[in-house]
Design a protein around this motif. Sequence first.
Motif, PDB file in Angstrom:
ATOM      1  N   VAL A 220     -35.291   1.015 -21.710  1.00  0.00           N
ATOM      2  CA  VAL A 220     -35.612   2.349 -22.204  1.00  0.00           C
ATOM      3  C   VAL A 220     -34.508   2.766 -23.162  1.00  0.00           C
ATOM      4  N   LEU A 221     -34.881   3.183 -24.379  1.00  0.00           N
ATOM      5  CA  LEU A 221     -33.905   3.550 -25.396  1.00  0.00           C
ATOM      6  C   LEU A 221     -34.243   4.913 -25.972  1.00  0.00           C
ATOM      7  N   ILE A 222     -33.218   5.715 -26.245  1.00  0.00           N
ATOM      8  CA  ILE A 222     -33.397   7.043 -26.826  1.00  0.00           C
ATOM      9  C   ILE A 222     -32.759   7.051 -28.204  1.00  0.00           C
ATOM     10  N   HIS A 223     -33.569   7.323 -29.237  1.00  0.00           N
ATOM     11  CA  HIS A 223     -33.091   7.300 -30.615  1.00  0.00           C
ATOM     12  C   HIS A 223     -33.191   8.680 -31.250  1.00  0.00           C
ATOM     13  N   SER A 224     -32.266   8.930 -32.190  1.00  0.00           N
ATOM     14  CA  SER A 224     -32.363  10.103 -33.050  1.00  0.00           C
ATOM     15  C   SER A 224     -32.740   9.626 -34.448  1.00  0.00           C
ATOM     16  N   ASP A 225     -32.892  10.570 -35.379  1.00  0.00           N
ATOM     17  CA  ASP A 225     -33.248  10.202 -36.747  1.00  0.00           C
ATOM     18  C   ASP A 225     -31.986   9.961 -37.567  1.00  0.00           C
ATOM     19  N   GLY A 226     -31.031   9.328 -36.970  1.00  0.00           N
ATOM     20  CA  GLY A 226     -29.772   9.017 -37.636  1.00  0.00           C
ATOM     21  C   GLY A 226     -29.013   8.021 -36.791  1.00  0.00           C
ATOM     22  N   GLY A 227     -27.825   7.661 -37.243  1.00  0.00           N
ATOM     23  CA  GLY A 227     -27.029   6.713 -36.464  1.00  0.00           C
ATOM     24  C   GLY A 227     -27.473   5.283 -36.607  1.00  0.00           C
ATOM     25  N   SER A 228     -28.232   4.999 -37.672  1.00  0.00           N
ATOM     26  CA  SER A 228     -28.693   3.647 -37.949  1.00  0.00           C
ATOM     27  C   SER A 228     -29.534   3.108 -36.793  1.00  0.00           C
TER      28      SER A 228
END
Length: 239
Positions: A35-43
């Motif tokens: 399970v991974l949580i991503h934002s619209d930044g940080g590559s």
Amino acid sequence: MRLVIAECSVDYEGRLRAHLPRATRLLMLKNDGSVLIHSDGGSYKPLNWMNPPVNMHVLEGEKLTQSSQFTELADPEIQQLWTVQAAKSDDRLLIKIYEVIGELSHDLGIDPGLVKDGVESDLQRLLAEQIETLGAGYTLVRREYPTAIGPVDIMARDANGASIAVELKRVGDIDGVEQLTRYLELLNRDPLLAPVKGVFAAQRIKPQARTLAEDRGIRCISLDYDAMRGVDQSENRLF
């Protein structure tokens, strides 16, 4: 693969604590259980994640309001509470969903794996043929040793019979160290292999990668590609 775009907050509990306040994020749930949580930044790097094996429970509606766990985290705006619990430790993620904006599920099928460039594939072949480059008494187990998360470049045994996992790169960076770390975590769960030590081998290893690898107990080796393929004999150099 399941992708969920949601307004959420995330709490990590375990060896340390971390909190992601309420915001819109991408939640990625892979078929391997991660399970991974991503934002619209940080590559490419997720803000937080949980590696398999994990157990995931979702509470919503009436079950959510009746849960003793929700009583501690009560907020009438929460629509779902995801609990992602590591199977072999106390680590867990608590993901509070306030609004699901979009969702997509798709079976990606079996991935053929990374096709290495010519230099990396040659390095793997040459090191397998010259496994003593790693040290006296080393023996080859096999190339492309299969695991559930992809093949290890080379599996070997040292002079004492201990298992050695080798990750090969043309240029060794932090990503390569992280990749080898994941392999080692998985391989060390196998009682027939454990304890498995790691070797990070490359033509050139970046200083940050070397520092991270050595901090994790991974040995770093710089490989002379030309010498290994017999093009450049180092003993014949003037300088």
